[in-house]
Enzyme design. Sequence first.
Site, mmCIF file in Angstrom:
data_model
loop_
_atom_site.group_PDB
_atom_site.id
_atom_site.type_symbol
_atom_site.label_atom_id
_atom_site.label_comp_id
_atom_site.label_asym_id
_atom_site.label_seq_id
_atom_site.Cartn_x
_atom_site.Cartn_y
_atom_site.Cartn_z
ATOM 1 N N GLU A 170 6.762 2.879 -7.937
ATOM 2 C CA GLU A 170 7.079 2.950 -6.516
ATOM 3 C C GLU A 170 5.911 2.376 -5.710
ATOM 4 O OE1 GLU A 170 10.014 3.718 -4.960
ATOM 5 O OE2 GLU A 170 8.689 2.779 -3.506
ATOM 6 N N LYS A 229 1.815 -2.323 -11.243
ATOM 7 C CA LYS A 229 1.569 -1.281 -10.255
ATOM 8 C C LYS A 229 0.068 -1.032 -10.082
ATOM 9 C CE LYS A 229 1.749 2.027 -7.532
ATOM 10 N NZ LYS A 229 2.408 2.564 -6.412
ATOM 11 N N CYS A 285 -3.959 7.183 -4.277
ATOM 12 C CA CYS A 285 -3.728 6.133 -5.284
ATOM 13 C C CYS A 285 -4.887 5.175 -5.543
ATOM 14 C CB CYS A 285 -2.515 5.295 -4.879
ATOM 15 S SG CYS A 285 -0.999 6.233 -4.910
HETATM 16 C C1 UDX Z 1 -1.082 2.810 -1.088
HETATM 17 C C2 UDX Z 1 -0.331 1.480 -1.258
HETATM 18 O O1 UDX Z 1 -0.328 0.788 -0.003
HETATM 19 C C3 UDX Z 1 1.104 1.731 -1.751
HETATM 20 O O2 UDX Z 1 1.754 0.491 -2.005
HETATM 21 C C4 UDX Z 1 1.053 2.551 -3.048
HETATM 22 O O3 UDX Z 1 2.345 2.844 -3.508
HETATM 23 C C5 UDX Z 1 0.289 3.839 -2.814
HETATM 24 O O4 UDX Z 1 -1.034 3.544 -2.317
HETATM 25 P P1 UDX Z 1 -1.127 4.724 0.751
HETATM 26 O O5 UDX Z 1 -2.174 5.364 -0.111
HETATM 27 O O6 UDX Z 1 -0.029 5.559 1.292
HETATM 28 O O7 UDX Z 1 -0.429 3.525 -0.052
HETATM 29 O O8 UDX Z 1 -1.880 4.101 2.026
HETATM 30 P P2 UDX Z 1 -2.316 2.655 2.549
HETATM 31 O O9 UDX Z 1 -1.616 2.375 3.796
HETATM 32 O O10 UDX Z 1 -2.258 1.630 1.503
HETATM 33 O O11 UDX Z 1 -3.853 2.941 2.926
HETATM 34 C C6 UDX Z 1 -4.803 3.347 1.947
HETATM 35 C C7 UDX Z 1 -6.184 3.510 2.566
HETATM 36 O O12 UDX Z 1 -6.737 2.260 2.945
HETATM 37 C C8 UDX Z 1 -6.205 4.367 3.838
HETATM 38 O O13 UDX Z 1 -7.341 5.200 3.820
HETATM 39 C C9 UDX Z 1 -6.297 3.347 4.951
HETATM 40 O O14 UDX Z 1 -6.855 3.863 6.129
HETATM 41 C C10 UDX Z 1 -7.194 2.300 4.299
HETATM 42 N N1 UDX Z 1 -7.053 0.956 4.872
HETATM 43 C C11 UDX Z 1 -5.859 0.304 4.793
HETATM 44 C C12 UDX Z 1 -8.171 0.333 5.437
HETATM 45 O O15 UDX Z 1 -9.260 0.910 5.479
HETATM 46 N N2 UDX Z 1 -8.026 -0.943 5.918
HETATM 47 C C13 UDX Z 1 -6.848 -1.630 5.866
HETATM 48 O O16 UDX Z 1 -6.817 -2.786 6.317
HETATM 49 C C14 UDX Z 1 -5.726 -0.983 5.288
#
Ligand code: UDX
Length: 486
Positions: A170, A229, A285
């Site tokens: 996913e 993944k 993740c």
């Molecule tokens: C992530 C992946 O995006 C998703 O595809 C996977 O299934 C699960 O892991 P998620 O952990 O929900 O999803 O959050 P995501 O939006 O990816 O952000 C992860 C972290 O990176 C957050 O702490 C966010 O603040 C940080 N981030 C994200 C940044 O610091 N800069 C960015 O440009 C994007």
Amino acid sequence: MSATPLMSATPFSTRIVCIGAGYVGGPTMAVIALKCPDICIHVYDLSVPRINAWNSASLPIYEPGLDEVIQQVRGRNLFFTTDDSVITQADIIFISVNTPTKMYGVGKGRAADLKYIESCSRRIGELVSHGHKIVVEKSTVPVRCSVAVRKILSANSKGTATFSILSNPEFLAEGTAVSDLMRPDRVLIGGDQDAKGLDSIRRLASIYERWVPADRIVTTNLWSSELTKLVANAMLAQRISSINSISAVCEATGADVDEVARGVGADTRIGPKFLKASVGFGGSCFQKDVLNLVYLCESLQLTEVAEYWHWVVRMNDYQRRRFCEKIIKTMFDTASGKTIAVFGFAFKKDTGDTRESSAIEVVASLLEEGANVHIHDPKVSFDQVKTDLEMRIDDPRVRQLIYTNVTMSPTAEEAANGAHAIAILTEWDLYKTLNYEAIYSTMSKPAFFFDGRSMVDPKVLRAIGFDTYCIGKATQHPAQFFYETS
Ligand code: UDX
């Protein structure tokens, strides 16, 4: 009303059971149920409180749009239960349980802990005695995990049952789970390339084809799917670590990291997303999956490859450390007895999830320095903050400070009232539009501002009177900066 009517009494075309009612299992099954009213889905979990919450008006996770979907499907073709006998009648069984980083023994701190995958494979084997079942790995798992699942299933199955194993990871992100599931960039299905495997792939693909365009359904062999993944998350994390490493260069040279990211991201080969500098990535993740990849490479004796990916996590640690050091150094080398208003504790905006949040590291460092911390977050509870800090802090002296030096404020304004500094740690939209002039007037002077998400224009803050540090932007005016350092 029973949450789990007898499956055999229903006229459904297919029966699905999902083991694990978490962030992935719950929303994913809700959307499948919505799009496929002829499929009966049971989401099973060991945890009674969790299942009760899914069956209540107050769902155990917050996701925009999820309540509406659940209201339409719960009791119609989606059921939440703690009764694992539903597994026996399922045609397709999704495994969607936690695979946390192993915190003991071989692979400690890096390898994925497969104990939940293992125990539920064992249980499926015990319960299913006949027929053919498709078992789908939904959890993010190490490459070749399916070998273990297959072995456990056949070793525990007592009857004539046969199993096909598929990998269908996913990719949803928290906060956008429902829209990610409704309009996925791709659905990935990996399986054995023999007739039975291909047939199982087709069967699962035909479910997604009800709402996902066929060209977005990618089919591969099992190992490719499992590895994809891990690599997708590792490459997303790598982009953030890359831009965060450049934020340090920007601060040292007078370049602006947002301007650099815009210029770089305009190249269609690179693209603009995931280039926002921050105090470090969090979430359940990224760190776990990168470390998992590192462990895989180490196990394969691919030392240089392991080292390469390990730096993605090291750079994230560095970025968090750098931010904390900046706070302490700027406040005259001590935060002892000072009050820092922390804006945001969740790992990103629009979620109450705090797993691996950079805020845990920053607040723990501030407590080590003896600071008082006033936290505001629109979605995180004080209990959650305390639990996270208790898990993170070992030193008994510092642990004690969780109960004396940390408070949770109902508004950002209240958190900042009388504080010596503000630190933005989560990019909640509301922090962009606060009346910082009014906030400044209530703070101790000199008032410091540490923007870990590059959200507020530092020029505006400086004009108000804040001593401002913004991640990826020079602290001084660039011209003055070069003059001072040349
Ligand atoms: C992530 C992946 O995006 C998703 O595809 C996977 O299934 C699960 O892991 P998620 O952990 O929900 O999803 O959050 P995501 O939006 O990816 O952000 C992860 C972290 O990176 C957050 O702490 C966010 O603040 C940080 N981030 C994200 C940044 O610091 N800069 C960015 O440009 C994007």
